[in-house]
Enzyme design. Structure first.
Site, short mmCIF file in Angstrom:
data_model
loop_
_atom_site.label_atom_id
_atom_site.label_comp_id
_atom_site.label_asym_id
_atom_site.label_seq_id
_atom_site.Cartn_x
_atom_site.Cartn_y
_atom_site.Cartn_z
N ASP A 202 14.21 4.06 0.71
CA ASP A 202 12.87 3.63 1.14
C ASP A 202 12.86 4.27 2.78
OD1 ASP A 202 10.40 2.47 1.51
OD2 ASP A 202 10.98 0.65 0.43
N GLY A 228 14.72 7.59 3.24
CA GLY A 228 13.79 8.64 3.10
C GLY A 228 12.29 8.27 2.62
N ASP A 229 11.78 9.53 2.44
CA ASP A 229 10.20 9.32 2.11
C ASP A 229 9.70 9.96 0.64
OD1 ASP A 229 7.55 9.76 1.68
OD2 ASP A 229 7.02 10.28 3.64
N PHE A 230 9.48 9.17 -0.44
CA PHE A 230 9.61 9.57 -1.78
C PHE A 230 8.54 10.59 -1.99
CE2 PHE A 230 7.78 5.12 -2.62
CZ PHE A 230 6.54 5.51 -2.30
N HIS A 248 1.22 0.60 -7.58
CA HIS A 248 -0.08 0.17 -7.32
C HIS A 248 -0.53 0.44 -6.15
CE1 HIS A 248 0.38 -4.16 -5.30
NE2 HIS A 248 1.21 -3.68 -4.93
#
Length: 338
Positions: A202, A228-230, A248
């Site tokens: 995350d 990290g940044d997905f 969502h």
């Protein structure tokens, strides 16, 4: 209470609906001040409660009087006591949503004032009111980030209910919880599967407390925390990917982008486990429809029906295998990478 409302003339019923913001703010006061927690050991006088919670006794008494007909409190010898419903705003009970109540009112309330703007333009109320995307705004505050982690962990447990009690993850040595926040879900999954390893992935400010959570659960030797940044970073390699109440938050194009990022690292046959709400068809009341409105106003995301989930997964290179439901709001959506 519901029958009493239905017996009112339509105009008065509508007035009660319009006063919903007063209910949410009064409940926030109870949660923030710790009123429900102070009542867990038994009835107390309003004056005693006010002193304990550092509140004005007259104001607190009137708020309690307002919430009592709604089932949050009841009168008792010696003052007031908490009901089973009210206990959910206290620290301690397994079904506590105190963190959620505090988080919603401190982060959701203001953006919802921009809902008319959303209806007219499609732009989120959060972006209009806050001047930036919702998660960017939350991430700038350590206080709000901590509230968010607490709310997601506590609210997630309540929404899952018994979903994971009998559920068995698909086979695979390494589980990666993508968007795993403080690691609470991964800790629960690893505790049930002592032979497996796990990864929490995350944003840096969100995943900051995951190491502490995993250590407290005694699974830290089998778990790794990765920041990290997905959207821009490759997600870690794993055999089973778990995402709980993440997709969502995003519209279909953005959710597809996240899933394709996973697909780009994974190999054919890799399993995907989504823990999400499945929007029911038809007009019947359902909490998911309220959450869908929240997604519209805050994030531009959406809740999805089974048909919509199948379409999203297919577009991203996955095949939907099955949907497993429990007694709570969330379901497990299993899929396999083609």
């Amino acid at each position: 209470m519901a029958n009493e409302v239905q017996d009112l003339p339509a105009a008065l019923q509508m007035q009660q609906l319009l006063a919903g913001f007063e209910v949410s703010q009064a409940l926030y006061v109870v949660a923030e001040l710790g009123v429900a927690t102070a009542l867990l050991d038994g009835p107390r006088s309003v004056e005693d409660l006010a002193e304990t919670t550092n509140a004005d006794s007259d104001a607190l008494g009137r708020i309690i009087r307002f919430l009592t007909p709604l089932g949050v409190f009841r009168s008792a010898e010696g003052g007031v006591e908490i009901t089973d419903l009210g206990r959910t705003l206290a620290d301690g009970p397994a079904d506590s949503v105190r963190g959620l109540a505090r988080y919603w009112m401190e982060t959701h309330y203001s953006p919802f004032s921009g809902l008319l703007h959303t209806a007219r333009t499609g732009e989120t109320g959060a972006t209009k009111v806050l001047g930036k995307p919702f998660f960017d705004w939350v991430g700038e505050s350590s206080h709000l980030s901590e509230l968010q982690n607490s709310a997601m962990a506590g609210g997630g447990r309540v929404a899952r209910a018994d979903l994971l009690d009998a559920y068995q993850l698909p086979e695979g040595q390494t589980i990666a919880d993508i968007g795993g926040a403080d690691g609470a879900l991964l800790a629960e999954l690893l505790a049930k599967a002592p032979e497996r390893k796990g990864i929490v992935f995350d944003l840096p400010n969100v995943v900051a407390k995951a190491t502490e959570t995993l250590a407290a659960a005694g699974v830290d030797k089998r778990a790794t925390v990765v920041a990290g940044d997905f959207f821009v970073d490759n997600v870690p390699a794993a055999d089973v990917y778990v995402m709980s109440v993440v997709l969502h938050d995003w519209d279909n194009a953005t959710a597809t982008r996240v899933l394709k990022n996973i697909a780009g690292v994974a190999t054919a046959g890799t399993r995907l486990v989504l823990v999400e709400m499945v929007l029911p068809e038809g007009d019947r009341p359902h909490f998911t429809k309220m959450v869908d409105l929240t997604m519209l106003a805050l994030l531009g995301g959406r809740e999805r029906s089974e048909t919509e989930w199948r379409g999203l997964l297919t577009e991203s290179g996955f095949a939907l295998d099955r949907i497993v439901s429990g007694s709570g709001l969330l379901s497990v959506i299993e899929a396999t990478l083609n």
